[in-house]
Design an enzyme around this catalytic site. Structure first.
Site, short mmCIF file in Angstrom:
data_model
loop_
_atom_site.label_atom_id
_atom_site.label_comp_id
_atom_site.label_asym_id
_atom_site.label_seq_id
_atom_site.Cartn_x
_atom_site.Cartn_y
_atom_site.Cartn_z
CG ASP A 30 -23.88 7.59 -9.89
OD1 ASP A 30 -22.91 7.39 -9.11
OD2 ASP A 30 -23.92 7.09 -11.04
CB THR A 119 -6.61 9.76 -6.82
OG1 THR A 119 -7.14 9.48 -5.53
CG2 THR A 119 -5.10 9.74 -6.80
CD GLU A 147 -11.90 10.80 1.41
OE1 GLU A 147 -12.59 11.80 1.24
OE2 GLU A 147 -11.60 10.37 2.54
CG PHE A 148 -5.91 11.20 3.13
CD1 PHE A 148 -4.86 10.91 2.26
CD2 PHE A 148 -6.22 12.54 3.35
CE1 PHE A 148 -4.14 11.91 1.64
CE2 PHE A 148 -5.50 13.56 2.75
CZ PHE A 148 -4.44 13.25 1.89
CG ASN A 209 -3.04 5.93 -1.61
OD1 ASN A 209 -3.22 5.99 -0.40
ND2 ASN A 209 -4.02 5.85 -2.47
CG LEU A 251 5.51 -2.53 9.60
CD1 LEU A 251 6.32 -2.47 10.87
CD2 LEU A 251 6.45 -2.51 8.39
CB CYS A 261 -6.35 3.09 -3.58
SG CYS A 261 -8.09 3.45 -3.30
CE LYS A 264 -7.43 4.64 -8.88
NZ LYS A 264 -7.17 6.05 -8.69
CE LYS A 321 -9.89 -2.16 3.32
NZ LYS A 321 -9.28 -1.01 3.92
C1 UGA Z 1 -5.95 2.85 0.73
C2 UGA Z 1 -5.28 3.75 1.77
O1 UGA Z 1 -4.98 3.00 2.94
C3 UGA Z 1 -6.20 4.94 2.12
O2 UGA Z 1 -5.53 5.83 3.02
C4 UGA Z 1 -6.56 5.69 0.84
O3 UGA Z 1 -7.43 6.80 1.08
C5 UGA Z 1 -7.23 4.74 -0.12
O4 UGA Z 1 -6.33 3.64 -0.40
C6 UGA Z 1 -7.59 5.48 -1.38
O5 UGA Z 1 -6.70 5.94 -2.08
O6 UGA Z 1 -8.79 5.71 -1.64
P1 UGA Z 1 -7.76 0.87 0.83
O7 UGA Z 1 -7.36 0.58 -0.58
O8 UGA Z 1 -9.19 0.95 1.17
O9 UGA Z 1 -7.10 2.25 1.34
O10 UGA Z 1 -7.18 -0.31 1.74
P2 UGA Z 1 -5.90 -0.57 2.67
O11 UGA Z 1 -6.38 -0.88 4.02
O12 UGA Z 1 -4.89 0.48 2.54
O13 UGA Z 1 -5.35 -1.93 2.05
C7 UGA Z 1 -4.87 -2.00 0.72
C8 UGA Z 1 -4.24 -3.36 0.48
O14 UGA Z 1 -3.02 -3.50 1.20
C9 UGA Z 1 -5.13 -4.55 0.90
O15 UGA Z 1 -5.08 -5.54 -0.09
C10 UGA Z 1 -4.49 -5.02 2.18
O16 UGA Z 1 -4.69 -6.40 2.43
C11 UGA Z 1 -3.01 -4.73 1.92
N1 UGA Z 1 -2.21 -4.56 3.16
C12 UGA Z 1 -2.46 -3.53 4.00
C13 UGA Z 1 -1.20 -5.48 3.43
O17 UGA Z 1 -0.95 -6.43 2.66
N2 UGA Z 1 -0.46 -5.30 4.57
C14 UGA Z 1 -0.69 -4.28 5.43
O18 UGA Z 1 0.04 -4.19 6.45
C15 UGA Z 1 -1.72 -3.37 5.15
#
Ligand code: UGA
Length: 431
Positions: A30, A119, A147-148, A209, A251, A261, A264, A321
């Site tokens: 870094d 990404t 990445e996932f 995503n 859901l 993520c 964006k 979250k």
């Molecule tokens: C997300 C994807 O889930 C990953 O698979 C992906 O690799 C990542 O982006 C990325 O591109 O790097 P992340 O942003 O860490 O992961 O978090 P999530 O758990 O997906 O939540 C994203 C947002 O959706 C949060 O604000 C969460 O509160 C909201 N959410 C999620 C809901 O409002 N309802 C749901 O049922 C699930």
């Protein structure tokens, strides 16, 4: 295998540590001196379950350094994990990637496999390959490896990944990548390994995503209809999820998606398609719904109070979250800003992100490290994040400590029966 990973954000650091865990020698690079010093002391600069322990366990397999010149020279495989933030026009900013590519090109003295984890819009890897091999004595093979992982469960998501996606058109790179990930594709991990073109791999990331963001906006719209009809989104979503074609995950209705993520990547894909002459209508709607969803609690509070001026409000949860200290694109920002515009007095609580929030909001709001003091004498509460500390909080205390026990819950944390028993006025999403 000797691997360099450049960029020590969530993706880079977790990738580096997990590659060490599966037996590789990793150099983690870094340009931020302070961050590298913290890492050298084996302190994890981000809040991510299990990461610090793994860093310690594999301290002899990872070098943390700012010396990219030496690292690019000495490693044969280089993972690029730098950010692709949103530009003002919604497109992805690739400046950091190209800066790293320039440095790799300048300091590599032998052929390299460059693995792009960041990404990037579809077609970028091919462009990078052309760019790097132009007027160069060494050959650079660019591999797309999206990445996932999700923040908060990043280590688990990497070691027990849903799938590994590798996009390359070069036979040798394909072999190297298969070898590199072999430990994860075998027991006990058994991660499915999918090989394809670079364009397909880039598309998988955006399509996944965007689909998840779409699913959230869809369930939020259904929740909004539930509110108007007397249906309960909890019952509706649970029952929908039993259909395996729909699935139970993503859901959960609420205040809208945030993070580094979904906001964006939805905008980036939308603008990418627009430039191709294709209007991506589903995603345009998902983005618009998410913007409106963030106003839900404010709208309700405005209906319930004549004025929000000088009302004392407690914000419970600030991160986008639970399980992370990341505030990026958190709905908490929109809500705090609007409340401040209305001249409300804002108290904030978060179990891990108070200091980060303080660095942004300075003396505009009041900061607390416990819920009791945050809600004391407040007129109402806004819940922004479903942290366990908030979900498991004694409901009777709201009545005991607040001026008026009114909760606007953007994450549907509480059981409706129990809230009723506790004598709290409660608004949640779609119930
Ligand atoms: C997300 C994807 O889930 C990953 O698979 C992906 O690799 C990542 O982006 C990325 O591109 O790097 P992340 O942003 O860490 O992961 O978090 P999530 O758990 O997906 O939540 C994203 C947002 O959706 C949060 O604000 C969460 O509160 C909201 N959410 C999620 C809901 O409002 N309802 C749901 O049922 C699930």
């Amino acid at each position: 295998m000797k691997i360099a990973v450049t960029g020590t954000g969530y993706v880079g650091l977790v990738t580096a540590v997990c590659l060490a865990k599966i037996g590789h020698k990793v150099t983690c690079i870094d340009i931020d001196d302070e961050k590298i010093e913290t890492l050298k002391e084996l302190k994890c600069p981000i809040y991510e379950e299990g990461l610090q322990e793994l860093m310690q366990e594999h301290q002899n397999d990872i070098i943390y350094t700012t010396d990219y010149k030496k690292s690019y020279k000495e490693n044969d495989v280089i993972f690029v994990c730098v950010g692709t933030p949103e530009r003002e026009d919604g497109t992805a900013n690739l400046n950091y990637i190209y800066k790293v590519c320039d440095e790799i090109k300048e300091y590599s003295k032998s052929d390299k496999v460059i693995v792009i984890k960041s990404t990037v819009p579809i077609g970028t890897n091919k462009e990078i390959q052309k760019y790097m091999n132009k007027d160069s004595d060494t050959t650079f093979n660019i591999v797309s490896n999206p990445e996932f992982l999700s923040q908060g469960t990043a280590v688990k998501d990497t070691l027990n990944a849903s799938r590994i996606v590798v996009g390359t058109n070069d036979k040798n790179s394909k072999k190297i990548m298969e070898e590199l990930y072999k430990p994860l594709t075998k027991p006990p991990y058994n991660v499915p390994y999918l090989s394809m073109s670079r364009e397909s791999a880039e598309m998988v990331k955006y399509a996944s995503n965007n689909f998840l963001a779409l699913k959230i906006s869809y369930i939020n719209e259904i929740a909004n209809i539930c509110e108007k009809t007397g249906a309960n989104i909890d019952d509706v979503a649970l029952s929908m999820g039993y259909d395996q074609r729909i699935g139970k995950q993503f859901l959960k209705a609420g205040i809208g998606y945030g993070g580094s993520c979904f906001p964006k990547d939805t905008k980036a894909l939308y603008h990418f398609c627009k430039d191709l002459g294709y209007k991506l209508q589903t995603i345009e709607a998902a983005i618009d719904i998410n913007i409106l969803q963030r106003q839900k609690l404010i709208e309700q509070a405005k209906k319930d109070f004549e004025s929000l001026e000088n009302k004392k409000v407690a914000i419970l949860g600030l991160t986008f979250k639970p399980g992370t200290d990341d505030l990026r694109e958190s709905p908490a920002f929109d809500n705090v800003d609007i409340l401040l515009d209305y001249n409300a007095i804002v108290n904030v609580y978060d179990p891990v992100a108070i200091d980060k929030f303080k660095a942004i909001y300075k003396n505009k709001v009041n900061y607390y490290h416990d819920i009791d003091n945050t809600i004391k004498d407040c007129d109402f509460v806004f819940i922004m994040t479903e942290w366990q500390e908030i979900v498991g909080y004694d409901l009777n205390k709201y009545k005991e400590l607040m001026k008026t026990p009114i909760i606007y819950d953007g994450r549907n944390c509480y059981d409706l029966e129990k809230i009723k028993e506790a004598g709290i006025k409660y608004y949640s999403i779609g119930r």
